[in-house]
Design a protein around this motif. Sequence first.
Motif, PDB file in Angstrom:
ATOM      1  N   LYS A   1       4.195  36.094  84.392  1.00  0.00           N
ATOM      2  CA  LYS A   1       4.672  37.469  84.498  1.00  0.00           C
ATOM      3  C   LYS A   1       4.121  38.344  83.390  1.00  0.00           C
ATOM      4  O   LYS A   1       3.851  39.538  83.597  1.00  0.00           O
ATOM      5  CB  LYS A   1       6.205  37.482  84.481  1.00  0.00           C
ATOM      6  N   HIS A   2       3.952  37.760  82.196  1.00  0.00           N
ATOM      7  CA  HIS A   2       3.538  38.541  81.031  1.00  0.00           C
ATOM      8  C   HIS A   2       2.135  38.125  80.608  1.00  0.00           C
ATOM      9  O   HIS A   2       1.777  36.949  80.666  1.00  0.00           O
ATOM     10  CB  HIS A   2       4.519  38.340  79.876  1.00  0.00           C
ATOM     11  N   PRO A   3       1.326  39.074  80.151  1.00  0.00           N
ATOM     12  CA  PRO A   3      -0.046  38.749  79.733  1.00  0.00           C
ATOM     13  C   PRO A   3      -0.058  37.867  78.492  1.00  0.00           C
ATOM     14  O   PRO A   3       0.809  37.967  77.627  1.00  0.00           O
ATOM     15  CB  PRO A   3      -0.668  40.117  79.454  1.00  0.00           C
ATOM     16  N   ARG A   4      -1.059  37.015  78.422  1.00  0.00           N
ATOM     17  CA  ARG A   4      -1.160  36.085  77.306  1.00  0.00           C
ATOM     18  C   ARG A   4      -1.315  36.823  75.970  1.00  0.00           C
ATOM     19  O   ARG A   4      -0.813  36.379  74.946  1.00  0.00           O
ATOM     20  CB  ARG A   4      -2.360  35.156  77.519  1.00  0.00           C
ATOM     21  N   ARG A   5      -2.004  37.939  75.981  1.00  0.00           N
ATOM     22  CA  ARG A   5      -2.222  38.664  74.728  1.00  0.00           C
ATOM     23  C   ARG A   5      -0.910  39.157  74.144  1.00  0.00           C
ATOM     24  O   ARG A   5      -0.711  39.126  72.920  1.00  0.00           O
ATOM     25  CB  ARG A   5      -3.175  39.834  74.956  1.00  0.00           C
ATOM     26  N   ALA A   6       0.020  39.566  74.988  1.00  0.00           N
ATOM     27  CA  ALA A   6       1.328  39.998  74.501  1.00  0.00           C
ATOM     28  C   ALA A   6       2.101  38.818  73.912  1.00  0.00           C
ATOM     29  O   ALA A   6       2.826  38.967  72.913  1.00  0.00           O
ATOM     30  CB  ALA A   6       2.126  40.648  75.631  1.00  0.00           C
ATOM     31  N   ILE A   7       1.941  37.642  74.500  1.00  0.00           N
ATOM     32  CA  ILE A   7       2.606  36.442  73.970  1.00  0.00           C
ATOM     33  C   ILE A   7       2.044  36.094  72.595  1.00  0.00           C
ATOM     34  O   ILE A   7       2.790  35.823  71.640  1.00  0.00           O
ATOM     35  CB  ILE A   7       2.418  35.256  74.935  1.00  0.00           C
ATOM     36  N   VAL A   8       0.723  36.109  72.473  1.00  0.00           N
ATOM     37  CA  VAL A   8       0.089  35.793  71.192  1.00  0.00           C
ATOM     38  C   VAL A   8       0.462  36.823  70.131  1.00  0.00           C
ATOM     39  O   VAL A   8       0.764  36.470  68.983  1.00  0.00           O
ATOM     40  CB  VAL A   8      -1.439  35.705  71.364  1.00  0.00           C
ATOM     41  N   ASP A   9       0.479  38.091  70.499  1.00  0.00           N
ATOM     42  CA  ASP A   9       0.879  39.132  69.548  1.00  0.00           C
ATOM     43  C   ASP A   9       2.314  38.920  69.075  1.00  0.00           C
ATOM     44  O   ASP A   9       2.632  39.139  67.899  1.00  0.00           O
ATOM     45  CB  ASP A   9       0.744  40.517  70.186  1.00  0.00           C
ATOM     46  N   ALA A  10       3.191  38.505  69.974  1.00  0.00           N
ATOM     47  CA  ALA A  10       4.584  38.259  69.608  1.00  0.00           C
ATOM     48  C   ALA A  10       4.695  37.083  68.639  1.00  0.00           C
ATOM     49  O   ALA A  10       5.459  37.136  67.662  1.00  0.00           O
ATOM     50  CB  ALA A  10       5.416  37.995  70.861  1.00  0.00           C
ATOM     51  N   LEU A  11       3.939  36.027  68.879  1.00  0.00           N
ATOM     52  CA  LEU A  11       3.966  34.865  67.981  1.00  0.00           C
ATOM     53  C   LEU A  11       3.440  35.247  66.603  1.00  0.00           C
ATOM     54  O   LEU A  11       4.004  34.843  65.577  1.00  0.00           O
ATOM     55  CB  LEU A  11       3.129  33.732  68.575  1.00  0.00           C
ATOM     56  N   ARG A  12       2.393  36.035  66.564  1.00  0.00           N
ATOM     57  CA  ARG A  12       1.861  36.476  65.282  1.00  0.00           C
ATOM     58  C   ARG A  12       2.821  37.413  64.574  1.00  0.00           C
ATOM     59  O   ARG A  12       2.913  37.411  63.334  1.00  0.00           O
ATOM     60  CB  ARG A  12       0.499  37.156  65.496  1.00  0.00           C
ATOM     61  N   TYR A  13       3.569  38.201  65.332  1.00  0.00           N
ATOM     62  CA  TYR A  13       4.563  39.096  64.737  1.00  0.00           C
ATOM     63  C   TYR A  13       5.660  38.286  64.057  1.00  0.00           C
ATOM     64  O   TYR A  13       6.058  38.577  62.920  1.00  0.00           O
ATOM     65  CB  TYR A  13       5.156  40.003  65.803  1.00  0.00           C
ATOM     66  N   VAL A  14       6.172  37.266  64.733  1.00  0.00           N
ATOM     67  CA  VAL A  14       7.234  36.432  64.154  1.00  0.00           C
ATOM     68  C   VAL A  14       6.724  35.723  62.903  1.00  0.00           C
ATOM     69  O   VAL A  14       7.421  35.649  61.884  1.00  0.00           O
ATOM     70  CB  VAL A  14       7.745  35.417  65.195  1.00  0.00           C
ATOM     71  N   ALA A  15       5.494  35.194  62.962  1.00  0.00           N
ATOM     72  CA  ALA A  15       4.948  34.492  61.810  1.00  0.00           C
ATOM     73  C   ALA A  15       4.717  35.438  60.634  1.00  0.00           C
ATOM     74  O   ALA A  15       5.039  35.105  59.486  1.00  0.00           O
ATOM     75  CB  ALA A  15       3.635  33.811  62.199  1.00  0.00           C
ATOM     76  N   ASP A  16       4.192  36.615  60.903  1.00  0.00           N
ATOM     77  CA  ASP A  16       3.824  37.537  59.830  1.00  0.00           C
ATOM     78  C   ASP A  16       5.042  38.204  59.204  1.00  0.00           C
ATOM     79  O   ASP A  16       5.096  38.413  57.988  1.00  0.00           O
ATOM     80  CB  ASP A  16       2.865  38.599  60.374  1.00  0.00           C
ATOM     81  N   ASN A  17       6.044  38.532  60.014  1.00  0.00           N
ATOM     82  CA  ASN A  17       7.208  39.277  59.516  1.00  0.00           C
ATOM     83  C   ASN A  17       8.426  38.405  59.245  1.00  0.00           C
ATOM     84  O   ASN A  17       9.383  38.867  58.629  1.00  0.00           O
ATOM     85  CB  ASN A  17       7.586  40.372  60.519  1.00  0.00           C
ATOM     86  N   GLY A  18       8.403  37.172  59.728  1.00  0.00           N
ATOM     87  CA  GLY A  18       9.518  36.273  59.478  1.00  0.00           C
ATOM     88  C   GLY A  18      10.801  36.662  60.175  1.00  0.00           C
ATOM     89  O   GLY A  18      11.888  36.302  59.721  1.00  0.00           O
ATOM     90  N   SER A  19      10.713  37.382  61.278  1.00  0.00           N
ATOM     91  CA  SER A  19      11.910  37.855  61.968  1.00  0.00           C
ATOM     92  C   SER A  19      12.540  36.751  62.809  1.00  0.00           C
ATOM     93  O   SER A  19      11.900  35.736  63.118  1.00  0.00           O
ATOM     94  CB  SER A  19      11.555  39.044  62.873  1.00  0.00           C
TER      95      SER A  19
END
Length: 297
Positions: free
Chosen positions: A66-84
């Motif tokens: 349902k969701h594009p892979r790039r959005a998934i990868v961006d989300a994973l990088r967001y969690v890793a980078d910001n620690g949310s």
Amino acid sequence: MILTPHLDHDPAEARSPLYPVVDRPTSVGCRARRYPSDTTDAEWVLLEPLLPKPACETAAGGRPEKHPRRAIVDALRYVADNGSKWRALPSDFPPWKTVHGFFTRWSKAGVFEKIRDRLRDRIRVKAGRSPQPSAAVIDSQSVKAAETVGKPSRGYDGGKKIDGRKRHIATDTQGLLLVVLVTAANLQDRSAARLLLAALHAAHRNISWVWADGGYTSAALIDWAKTTLHMTLDIAKKIAGQTRFIILPRRWVVERTFSWITQARRNVRDYERLPQHSAAFINISMITIMTRRLTRH
């Protein structure tokens, strides 16, 4: 009253050369790039071919994602980078349960390790080196663990006075990650070295020389590495009479890698219930470092 759109970033910072913003259409399947951790177009060209095929494109078949892979990868990088927290994932990303599901499946399948290795090979070739290293540097780092880390996988490091987990890593001579192992903090370096060196030998058969610090000093360990793995474990000890910080040959390489890893806030402390998920975030942060290095102008 005039309503102005809310910006989640500083436009001046987002448009800087370090974080170039490539505006993407916000039509179906796309989201605008707005966070420093988001992939650039050049980075995505590197990453997309390295991701596993969607189930709908395999012989086993499955529903289209349902969701594009790039959005998934961006989300994973967001969690890793910001620690949310997972539940605090911004609403312009796919649902957090979807992102966490991809993270869990890809961690179990070793996807992050495969991407890390492919990118590292490209950097080594670009630097005029062989893609397969012949030497490595190992070290460990103890970090505090959050309350989400259970007792079976945490311990107390008496030397560092830290209650948490310990990261054992092996890098090449450029500081690029080869192997990562996460254990309880009370496991001594000499004991964990057998597991780390065995994993290193299994993944990189060409490595015959390994540098380590004084914490790995053990005649039994050195003999075991030589006879069983055909590796020479070279202990890089401190200079006699050293009383202040001095950059020592080889040892500074792996210490710099720890500094790179902990620039991602998720890695400053260990929040993961499973040690393999902690290792996955370390790999994600290293993947981000390498894609930015490969696409740097």
